[in-house]
Design a protein around this motif. Structure first.
Motif, PDB file in Angstrom:
ATOM      1  N   ALA A 126       9.943   3.873  -4.464  1.00  0.00           N
ATOM      2  CA  ALA A 126       8.674   3.472  -3.858  1.00  0.00           C
ATOM      3  C   ALA A 126       8.870   2.256  -2.956  1.00  0.00           C
ATOM      4  CB  ALA A 126       7.651   3.157  -4.950  1.00  0.00           C
ATOM      5  N   ALA A 164       0.827  -1.211   0.000  1.00  0.00           N
ATOM      6  CA  ALA A 164       0.000   0.000   0.000  1.00  0.00           C
ATOM      7  C   ALA A 164       0.861   1.260   0.000  1.00  0.00           C
ATOM      8  CB  ALA A 164      -0.923  -0.007   1.222  1.00  0.00           C
ATOM      9  N   LYS A 165       1.912   1.276   0.829  1.00  0.00           N
ATOM     10  CA  LYS A 165       2.804   2.441   0.905  1.00  0.00           C
ATOM     11  C   LYS A 165       3.570   2.625  -0.408  1.00  0.00           C
ATOM     12  CE  LYS A 165       5.127   5.795   2.913  1.00  0.00           C
ATOM     13  NZ  LYS A 165       4.473   7.088   3.194  1.00  0.00           N
ATOM     14  N   LYS A 166       4.023   1.520  -0.992  1.00  0.00           N
ATOM     15  CA  LYS A 166       4.756   1.573  -2.272  1.00  0.00           C
ATOM     16  C   LYS A 166       3.867   2.159  -3.375  1.00  0.00           C
ATOM     17  CE  LYS A 166       5.539  -2.342  -4.453  1.00  0.00           C
ATOM     18  NZ  LYS A 166       4.926  -2.220  -5.799  1.00  0.00           N
ATOM     19  N   ASN A 167       2.637   1.648  -3.464  1.00  0.00           N
ATOM     20  CA  ASN A 167       1.708   2.125  -4.490  1.00  0.00           C
ATOM     21  C   ASN A 167       1.337   3.589  -4.271  1.00  0.00           C
ATOM     22  OD1 ASN A 167       1.722  -0.410  -5.604  1.00  0.00           O
ATOM     23  ND2 ASN A 167      -0.187  -1.076  -4.650  1.00  0.00           N
ATOM     24  N   SER A 168       1.149   3.969  -3.004  1.00  0.00           N
ATOM     25  CA  SER A 168       0.808   5.354  -2.678  1.00  0.00           C
ATOM     26  C   SER A 168       1.944   6.300  -3.083  1.00  0.00           C
ATOM     27  CB  SER A 168       0.536   5.476  -1.178  1.00  0.00           C
ATOM     28  OG  SER A 168       0.394   6.827  -0.800  1.00  0.00           O
ATOM     29  N   TYR A 169       3.179   5.885  -2.831  1.00  0.00           N
ATOM     30  CA  TYR A 169       4.350   6.697  -3.198  1.00  0.00           C
ATOM     31  C   TYR A 169       4.395   6.920  -4.708  1.00  0.00           C
ATOM     32  CZ  TYR A 169       9.227   8.295  -3.336  1.00  0.00           C
ATOM     33  OH  TYR A 169      10.373   9.036  -3.545  1.00  0.00           O
ATOM     34  N   ASN A 217       6.809   8.283  -9.760  1.00  0.00           N
ATOM     35  CA  ASN A 217       6.611   6.947 -10.351  1.00  0.00           C
ATOM     36  C   ASN A 217       7.964   6.258 -10.562  1.00  0.00           C
ATOM     37  OD1 ASN A 217       5.369   4.734 -11.447  1.00  0.00           O
ATOM     38  ND2 ASN A 217       5.065   5.671 -13.466  1.00  0.00           N
ATOM     39  N   GLU A 233       1.949   6.879  -6.795  1.00  0.00           N
ATOM     40  CA  GLU A 233       0.823   7.687  -7.272  1.00  0.00           C
ATOM     41  C   GLU A 233       0.937   9.153  -6.861  1.00  0.00           C
ATOM     42  OE1 GLU A 233      -2.589   5.770  -5.665  1.00  0.00           O
ATOM     43  OE2 GLU A 233      -2.376   3.976  -6.917  1.00  0.00           O
ATOM     44  N   THR A 234       1.497   9.417  -5.671  1.00  0.00           N
ATOM     45  CA  THR A 234       1.471  10.787  -5.140  1.00  0.00           C
ATOM     46  C   THR A 234       2.822  11.511  -5.129  1.00  0.00           C
ATOM     47  OG1 THR A 234       1.775   9.955  -2.880  1.00  0.00           O
ATOM     48  CG2 THR A 234      -0.492  10.225  -3.651  1.00  0.00           C
TER      49      THR A 234
END
Length: 455
Positions: free
Chosen positions: A421, A405-410, A416, A412-413
């Motif tokens: 991430a 979740a943290k990797k994906n959030s990084y 990339n 996206e926000t």
């Protein structure tokens, strides 16, 4: 002890060794990653279901009967997995392997606490701690070497000679050391235990694939918790319970169970996340990752018996508190890791971490069980082993989910960039590990040697 420990090592080695071959097995058997993950989930699930029953089995059957059954199951499961022509057969082999390990681990602890006097149990448990750490730690490294030079089948074949040694050696030398009692196995207790512990382990194990909001995940966990509550109520009302929960009346036992849960939660999740960090953030090959982790694992193997003897000589707090501090220092260092961290820093940090875990793991278990009267040993062992398996399953599932979740959030926000991430996700979960490690430091300050260890 040699026969028991060799079989236990093979079972724990098998618990993690196959994980590194999942990608190759997905391709060979033409199955998706979700399906191949059942090779790990099925192993944990079997342990979670069978370990709670071990306490009553150790009172009903002789040491030799339990030992021979465990090694035969490990051997049959290993050979079946090695020759598996299809995925279904491989999965059945893994489940049979896990059934053998579910008998072996509690049996080994029970033998130690039966044949060794209190002042020598630390050293004996230190050797068992060596096995409990070396098996899972060496699994990925050895499996990586095998995959680079041979086929995945040899991950299983390489352990067969050790199991044959264990079976023959144990058959010749292992005596019956446990006390047989006329106990009946309560069917409803077994059903509630299976649904309870199995539901929780299954729910957390598939959460990474299904998602935390999945009806399957939430349903399995809720049903599991309710079944465990009913199981506990039934055990407290029975004259001869399947798992005597009255062990929780002893404060030192409760303290040890909590510390053991935190230790296994941190250890097994760290052994998953650290390789993911190295492969995704530092872009290191799987086999190289295994080699980086090897010095810490080997040094811990060498020092585990020495740590056990220090426990016998100086008591629990003198060994366990410094161990918890080393684990916390390791996590504090992990939280600073990024995409350009030098490999030697990872090696040194892992050595410190493994030495700390080695000082905590076996010593906490020894002190926890020493706090119980002798008649509670089978129940205490079943409880602590169950807690450890549940902690491992929950730890891996929760920490991998947070990492993802943290990797994906990084991505996206922030940026990339997959490597950054992955480093961000790793730092997040290592921070959680640090908080839990600090809690363990505080808890260790309340430890003390049980007064003249009750016999």
């Amino acid at each position: 002890m040699a026969a028991l420990l060799v079989a236990g090592f093979v079972g724990l080695f098998s618990e993690t060794a196959l994980n590194i071959a999942f990608v190759e097995l997905s391709s060979i058997f033409k199955i998706d990653p979700t399906t191949v993950q059942w090779l790990a989930t099925g192993y944990f699930l079997t342990l979670g279901i069978l370990v709670p029953v071990s306490g009553i089995l150790m009172q009903k059957f002789t040491t030799r009967q339990m030992f021979i059954t465990s090694v035969v199951l490990l051997l049959v499961g290993t050979v079946l997995a090695a020759v598996a022509p299809v995925f279904g057969v491989l999965l059945v082999g893994r489940v049979i392997q896990a059934a053998g390990l579910a008998i072996n681990l509690p049996l080994t602890q029970n033998v130690i606490f039966t044949i060794f006097p209190p002042n020598k149990r630390g050293a004996a448990m230190g050797v068992m701690g060596l096995v409990m750490l070396a098996g899972p730690s060496l699994g990925p490294t050895v499996a990586g070497l095998i995959l680079d030079t041979l086929s995945w089948h040899y991950i299983f074949w390489v352990t067969v000679p050790f199991l044959l040694f264990s079976l023959i050696f144990g058959f010749i030398y292992l005596p019956n050391v446990n006390e047989i009692r006329k106990v009946s196995i309560d069917a409803l207790s077994v059903i509630l235990s299976t649904i309870g512990f199995g539901g929780i382990v299954y729910g957390f194990s598939v959460s990474g694939v299904e998602g935390w909001t999945s009806g399957t995940v939430l349903g399995a966990i809720i049903v599991g918790v309710l079944a465990i509550i009913l199981f506990a109520i039934r055990q407290m009302k029975m004259e001869h319970p399947m798992m005597n929960l009255r062990a929780f009346r002893y404060p030192l036992f409760v303290l040890g169970v909590i510390m053991s849960f935190i230790t296994f939660f941190n250890m097994l999740s760290m052994l998953v996340i650290l390789p993911m960090y190295m492969q995704m953030a530092l872009v290191i090959a799987a086999f190289t990752t295994g080699l980086i982790l090897l010095p810490g694992s080997l040094l811990n193997c060498i020092l585990a018996p020495i740590i056990g003897r220090l426990f016998d000589t100086y008591g629990p707090r003198a060994v366990i508190t410094p161990g918890t501090v080393m684990v916390a220092l390791g996590y504090a260092s992990y939280t600073q890791f990024g995409t350009d961290t030098a490999l030697w820093i990872i090696v040194v940090t892992f050595i410190v971490m493994m030495l700390g875990i080695g000082a905590v793991l076996a010593s906490v278990q020894t002190n926890t069980l020493n706090s119980l009267p002798r008649q509670f040993y089978p129940d205490g062992i079943a409880i602590t082993q169950t807690i450890q398996q549940v902690a491992g399953a929950i730890g891996i599932a929760v920490i991998v989910s947070i990492f993802t979740a943290k990797k994906n959030s990084y991505m996206e926000t922030v940026a990339n960039v997959p490597t950054e991430a992955a480093a961000s996700g790793s730092s997040m979960v290592f921070t959680i590990g640090l908080v839990l490690a600090v809690i363990n430091i505080i808890l260790s300050l309340f430890l003390k040697k049980p007064a003249s260890t009750i016999q």
